[in-house]
Motif scaffolding. Sequence first.
Motif, PDB file in Angstrom:
ATOM      1  N   UNK A 189       0.895  -1.200  -0.123  1.00 43.23           N
ATOM      2  CA  UNK A 189       0.114   0.044   0.040  1.00 43.23           C
ATOM      3  C   UNK A 189       0.940   1.033  -0.037  1.00 43.23           C
ATOM      4  N   UNK A 190       1.343   1.907  -1.160  1.00 46.58           N
ATOM      5  CA  UNK A 190       2.395   2.795  -1.138  1.00 46.58           C
ATOM      6  C   UNK A 190       2.174   3.831  -0.410  1.00 46.58           C
ATOM      7  N   UNK A 191       0.899   4.340  -0.425  1.00 50.13           N
ATOM      8  CA  UNK A 191       0.642   5.638   0.000  1.00 50.13           C
ATOM      9  C   UNK A 191       0.815   5.617   1.534  1.00 50.13           C
ATOM     10  N   UNK A 196       7.582   4.310  -3.078  1.00 47.50           N
ATOM     11  CA  UNK A 196       7.593   4.845  -4.300  1.00 47.50           C
ATOM     12  C   UNK A 196       7.880   3.760  -5.267  1.00 47.50           C
ATOM     13  N   UNK A 197       6.971   3.197  -6.128  1.00 44.97           N
ATOM     14  CA  UNK A 197       7.101   1.883  -6.891  1.00 44.97           C
ATOM     15  C   UNK A 197       8.253   2.207  -8.111  1.00 44.97           C
ATOM     16  N   UNK A 198       8.341   3.662  -8.281  1.00 49.68           N
ATOM     17  CA  UNK A 198       9.332   4.150  -9.111  1.00 49.68           C
ATOM     18  C   UNK A 198      10.868   4.083  -8.713  1.00 49.68           C
ATOM     19  N   UNK A 199      11.127   3.930  -7.342  1.00 49.73           N
ATOM     20  CA  UNK A 199      12.288   4.039  -6.617  1.00 49.73           C
ATOM     21  C   UNK A 199      13.331   2.938  -7.223  1.00 49.73           C
ATOM     22  N   UNK A 200      14.659   3.545  -7.342  1.00 55.72           N
ATOM     23  CA  UNK A 200      15.426   2.326  -8.113  1.00 55.72           C
ATOM     24  C   UNK A 200      15.494   1.163  -7.034  1.00 55.72           C
ATOM     25  N   UNK A 232      -0.008   9.966  -1.140  1.00 59.95           N
ATOM     26  CA  UNK A 232      -0.908   9.766  -2.132  1.00 59.95           C
ATOM     27  C   UNK A 232      -0.370   9.704  -3.427  1.00 59.95           C
ATOM     28  N   UNK A 233       0.668  10.498  -3.788  1.00 57.44           N
ATOM     29  CA  UNK A 233       1.295  10.434  -5.163  1.00 57.44           C
ATOM     30  C   UNK A 233       1.872   9.194  -5.347  1.00 57.44           C
ATOM     31  N   UNK A 239       2.703   4.589 -11.812  1.00 57.97           N
ATOM     32  CA  UNK A 239       4.101   4.217 -10.915  1.00 57.97           C
ATOM     33  C   UNK A 239       4.408   2.748 -10.898  1.00 57.97           C
ATOM     34  N   UNK A 240       3.488   1.983 -11.341  1.00 62.29           N
ATOM     35  CA  UNK A 240       3.765   0.394 -11.474  1.00 62.29           C
ATOM     36  C   UNK A 240       4.468   0.140 -12.562  1.00 62.29           C
ATOM     37  N   UNK A 241       4.690   0.950 -13.625  1.00 64.97           N
ATOM     38  CA  UNK A 241       5.126   0.281 -14.702  1.00 64.97           C
ATOM     39  C   UNK A 241       6.684   0.105 -14.682  1.00 64.97           C
ATOM     40  N   UNK A 242       7.393   0.706 -13.735  1.00 65.59           N
ATOM     41  CA  UNK A 242       8.847   0.076 -13.145  1.00 65.59           C
ATOM     42  C   UNK A 242       8.735  -1.338 -12.960  1.00 65.59           C
ATOM     43  N   UNK A 243       7.690  -1.934 -12.281  1.00 72.51           N
ATOM     44  CA  UNK A 243       7.757  -3.344 -12.009  1.00 72.51           C
ATOM     45  C   UNK A 243       7.103  -4.120 -13.261  1.00 72.51           C
ATOM     46  N   UNK A 244       6.257  -3.811 -13.863  1.00 72.46           N
ATOM     47  CA  UNK A 244       5.744  -4.440 -15.461  1.00 72.46           C
ATOM     48  C   UNK A 244       6.994  -4.179 -16.226  1.00 72.46           C
ATOM     49  N   UNK A 245       7.938  -3.264 -16.312  1.00 76.74           N
ATOM     50  CA  UNK A 245       9.011  -3.254 -17.365  1.00 76.74           C
ATOM     51  C   UNK A 245       9.943  -4.536 -16.738  1.00 76.74           C
TER      52      UNK A 245
END
Length: 393
Positions: A189-191, A196-200, A232-233, A239-245
């Motif tokens: 639950x990121x918020x 941050x799902x985009x975090x490296x 909330x951001x 932001x889940x694109x990083x996981x999908x990629x």
Amino acid sequence: MMKRRQFLCCLGAAGAGLFTGLAEARPIPEIAQALVHEALQGLDARQLWDAHCHLLGNGDSGSGCELHPSLDQWWRPVEFARKRFILAAAGVQGAGVDAGFVSALHRLGEDFPEGSRWLLFAFERAYTAQGAMDAEHTTFHVPNAYAAAVAQAHPGRFGWVASVHPYREDAVPALAHCLQQGAVAVKWLPSSMAIDPLNARCRPFYELLAARRVPLIVHCGDEHAVPGAEQQAFSNPLRVRAALECGVRVVVAHCASLGEGEDLDARSRRKQPNFALFVRLMQEWPQLMGDVSAITQRNRNPEVLRTLLRRGDWHGRLLHGSDHPLPGLSLLTSYAGLARMGLLAKEDIEPLAQLRRANPLLADLVLKRRLREGESRFDAAVFATARHFSGAA
């Protein structure tokens, strides 16, 4: 549109009678029996796994579960009411919160066909950007070991979903251990957890999930029931694109059906409905899925339901989930309101209302089987969820 946090505050002010108490098992009302029978027709009980089921406790059994102190501080009325209404909705009354929550869920499950299971969510603490545990912003905590123990004690009724914060220094070894202990997915639950799902720092985590074919269940869209870090951001579905990629199979909880997020694909970053951003991802990524928990709540735009019902081509990628114990909060979902919008037959209102008083989890399933948009209904594939977790089983 009323936010869920505000709505829970209204519940606290309104008093008793707004949730379904379940201190004792109740028979399925005669008026609802035909609806239940029809709803279960065509479903394979061995595939009927509730893919969004919370496990809660206060640690009174030595479970290690924790609740934020504010939930017992009467001078913070929203938090004080939040705990009491959620536990009441779960059927927990009196002493013994840990055991009471599990036993009440057992009672609810007895009305389902044999083979049905519930995936119990562990729930990670919030962590700071530096990787330190953040107790102040942890609304509640359910340890992985406890979720695993409950599931392993009742393998015919429960499976379990791990929750590991990717900023932890030991995140990858902790994830590997959870998978070894039988976790079939991971929940964020990121918020609330400040992820941050985009975090490296998430990339090694994603790589292990992809290699093991384990789904990542990510809450996307606004969150008000579990405020936590209130970032909330971080729950923007893009932001889940990083996981999908990285090849991860991602399940977007609630189909991102609440609030707005920045359009990260646009130069203007103009805000769009989170559901619209989810729709965009569904069209781009075939391994993306969504769970249909909470989508019937009155704080959702009815166009979400209409779209999901119409998109039969997505039904194989939508997963049944209840968001237990929230179905026990009766004012969250209005059967009459759904009927007025043409999404439910008027003659279903009273049978569903009586069924909800007897078993809100079963009422949630039957409601989703009764929803309609013209001739469109949810296909049986939406309720055949076990197959999505076979890679981790």
